[in-house]
Design a protein around this motif. Sequence first.
Motif, PDB file in Angstrom:
ATOM      1  N   LYS A  61       0.401  -0.765  -0.331  1.00  9.76           N
ATOM      2  CA  LYS A  61      -0.365   0.085  -0.274  1.00  9.76           C
ATOM      3  C   LYS A  61       1.433   1.362   0.260  1.00  9.76           C
ATOM      4  CE  LYS A  61      -3.896  -2.222   2.443  1.00  9.76           C
ATOM      5  NZ  LYS A  61      -5.085  -1.756   1.636  1.00  9.76           N
ATOM      6  N   TYR A  62       0.304   2.742  -0.320  1.00 12.30           N
ATOM      7  CA  TYR A  62       1.116   3.857  -0.090  1.00 12.30           C
ATOM      8  C   TYR A  62       0.880   3.977   0.936  1.00 12.30           C
ATOM      9  CZ  TYR A  62       0.059   4.237  -4.924  1.00 12.30           C
ATOM     10  OH  TYR A  62      -0.103   4.569  -5.970  1.00 12.30           O
ATOM     11  N   ASN A  63       2.365   4.545   2.020  1.00 18.36           N
ATOM     12  CA  ASN A  63       3.131   5.165   3.106  1.00 18.36           C
ATOM     13  C   ASN A  63       3.423   6.245   2.965  1.00 18.36           C
ATOM     14  OD1 ASN A  63       5.773   4.607   2.452  1.00 18.36           O
ATOM     15  ND2 ASN A  63       5.089   2.486   2.302  1.00 18.36           N
ATOM     16  N   MET A  64       3.229   6.270   4.650  1.00 12.78           N
ATOM     17  CA  MET A  64       3.952   7.987   4.960  1.00 12.78           C
ATOM     18  C   MET A  64       5.254   7.833   3.727  1.00 12.78           C
ATOM     19  SD  MET A  64       3.153  10.449   6.755  1.00 12.78           S
ATOM     20  CE  MET A  64       2.420   9.743   7.683  1.00 12.78           C
ATOM     21  N   PHE A  65       5.824   7.318   3.827  1.00 14.44           N
ATOM     22  CA  PHE A  65       7.872   7.301   4.013  1.00 14.44           C
ATOM     23  C   PHE A  65       7.598   7.820   2.252  1.00 14.44           C
ATOM     24  CE2 PHE A  65      11.025   5.981   2.228  1.00 14.44           C
ATOM     25  CZ  PHE A  65      12.526   6.135   2.689  1.00 14.44           C
ATOM     26  N   GLN A  66       6.480   6.886   1.584  1.00 10.91           N
ATOM     27  CA  GLN A  66       6.901   7.689  -0.056  1.00 10.91           C
ATOM     28  C   GLN A  66       5.627   8.865  -0.316  1.00 10.91           C
ATOM     29  OE1 GLN A  66       4.245   3.937  -1.356  1.00 10.91           O
ATOM     30  NE2 GLN A  66       5.118   2.644  -0.526  1.00 10.91           N
ATOM     31  N   VAL A  67       4.964   9.272   0.070  1.00  8.77           N
ATOM     32  CA  VAL A  67       4.537  11.077   0.397  1.00  8.77           C
ATOM     33  C   VAL A  67       5.735  11.708   0.896  1.00  8.77           C
ATOM     34  CG1 VAL A  67       3.528  12.371   1.709  1.00  8.77           C
ATOM     35  CG2 VAL A  67       2.665  10.180   1.648  1.00  8.77           C
ATOM     36  N   GLU A 131       5.364   3.149  -6.976  1.00  9.70           N
ATOM     37  CA  GLU A 131       6.162   1.659  -8.591  1.00  9.70           C
ATOM     38  C   GLU A 131       7.453   1.848  -7.614  1.00  9.70           C
ATOM     39  OE1 GLU A 131       4.224  -0.274  -9.576  1.00  9.70           O
ATOM     40  OE2 GLU A 131       2.356   0.911  -8.762  1.00  9.70           O
ATOM     41  N   GLU A 132       8.461   2.852  -8.546  1.00  5.19           N
ATOM     42  CA  GLU A 132       9.975   2.523  -8.254  1.00  5.19           C
ATOM     43  C   GLU A 132      10.357   1.627  -6.764  1.00  5.19           C
ATOM     44  OE1 GLU A 132      12.069   2.947 -10.388  1.00  5.19           O
ATOM     45  OE2 GLU A 132      10.777   3.029 -12.471  1.00  5.19           O
ATOM     46  N   ILE A 133       9.610   2.560  -5.644  1.00  2.69           N
ATOM     47  CA  ILE A 133       9.762   1.951  -4.422  1.00  2.69           C
ATOM     48  C   ILE A 133       9.712   0.720  -4.601  1.00  2.69           C
ATOM     49  CG2 ILE A 133       9.926   2.581  -2.246  1.00  2.69           C
ATOM     50  CD1 ILE A 133       9.681   5.481  -2.712  1.00  2.69           C
ATOM     51  N   ASN A 197      14.772   6.806   7.592  1.00  7.00           N
ATOM     52  CA  ASN A 197      13.446   6.668   8.225  1.00  7.00           C
ATOM     53  C   ASN A 197      13.091   5.688   9.376  1.00  7.00           C
ATOM     54  OD1 ASN A 197      10.379   6.242   8.613  1.00  7.00           O
ATOM     55  ND2 ASN A 197      10.193   4.695   7.311  1.00  7.00           N
ATOM     56  N   LEU A 198      14.020   6.247  10.908  1.00  9.78           N
ATOM     57  CA  LEU A 198      14.227   6.662  11.831  1.00  9.78           C
ATOM     58  C   LEU A 198      13.151   5.993  12.631  1.00  9.78           C
ATOM     59  CD1 LEU A 198      16.871   9.045  13.103  1.00  9.78           C
ATOM     60  CD2 LEU A 198      17.385   6.471  11.559  1.00  9.78           C
ATOM     61  N   GLY A 199      11.772   5.474  12.312  1.00 12.19           N
ATOM     62  CA  GLY A 199      10.670   6.114  12.563  1.00 12.19           C
ATOM     63  C   GLY A 199      10.214   3.988  12.540  1.00 12.19           C
ATOM     64  N   ALA A 221      16.449  13.460   7.486  1.00  7.53           N
ATOM     65  CA  ALA A 221      15.938  11.486   9.051  1.00  7.53           C
ATOM     66  C   ALA A 221      14.643  12.106   9.596  1.00  7.53           C
ATOM     67  CB  ALA A 221      16.809  11.560   9.911  1.00  7.53           C
ATOM     68  N   ILE A 222      13.714  11.014   8.903  1.00  6.46           N
ATOM     69  CA  ILE A 222      12.367  10.587   9.558  1.00  6.46           C
ATOM     70  C   ILE A 222      12.142  10.427  11.009  1.00  6.46           C
ATOM     71  CG2 ILE A 222      10.007   9.742   9.133  1.00  6.46           C
ATOM     72  CD1 ILE A 222      10.910  10.159   6.111  1.00  6.46           C
ATOM     73  N   GLY A 223      11.432  11.172  11.956  1.00 11.31           N
ATOM     74  CA  GLY A 223      11.066  10.239  13.126  1.00 11.31           C
ATOM     75  C   GLY A 223       9.646   9.294  13.282  1.00 11.31           C
TER      76      GLY A 223
END
Length: 286
Positions: A61-67, A131-133, A197-199, A221-223
Amino acid sequence: MAFGDRKDGKLLKNIDSMHFICPIIYPKRCDNEAFISELIDITKINEYLEKKNKGTPDEYKYNMFQVIVTAMLKIMYLRPKMNYFIANSNLYERNEVSASFIIKKQFKDDGSEGLAFLHSKADWTIDTVHEEIKKQVTSQRKGKKDASTESMDIFNKLPRFLSKFLVHITMLLDRFGYVPKSLIATDPYYSSVVLTNLGSIKLHAGYHHLTNWGTNSVFLAIGEIKKRPFLVEDDKIEIKESIDLGLTIDERIADGYYYSKTVALLRKLFENPELLEEELCKEVEY
């Protein structure tokens, strides 16, 4: 390619005296870090993802990291100075907009890692990024190694004295932009923006350094996603889901006002994530 250009960037010649002199006085990227900490209300992103994922297969599914990846790529197109880099005391405009991150193949202490590298195009949208990720993560977790890891493995198999000598030679080549493409094909420190993506491992964003190796000028850096209090209208407190971001930037590539406007654009995209369905190069009012 004009005189002074590198294979990965165009030499900027008509620049003000400060941006000409600063890289000479302060030649090392790690001595010129600016750190920006942001707390982001993700209410709108959550609503967007819930709508976006209706009918999407459960396996990816689409997720926060992709956003966040898509938002950072869009920023690089709309705020072009964020895609500048300094090498050998010269200021360059990167030839492409790219993003990179490390893939943890197994969540355990001795789990191996791989490198993901996105070479974006101006007409990409969040659907293309998704799609790339998906493609790169799936490939890595099936055991396929990325190009840079394969090249580093060769160094590791050589006698130690020879390996160290070759690494020092490679560092000299890095300064002038002549490192073999196979070695840096998926090297995150040759991308426009590196994300971590440290979260996903239950950590706060915090600060992450830049490196003197490569050309990367922006590290994000993403918490961890957490519920936190926010002050809203009429001085009321509301508890909302949020993430903390730690943005480390080479301060020599732009000034504080430019960074402030860039963060304002980032907030605009998070508050209106549907804008990420438009082409990366499409302008946004903010």
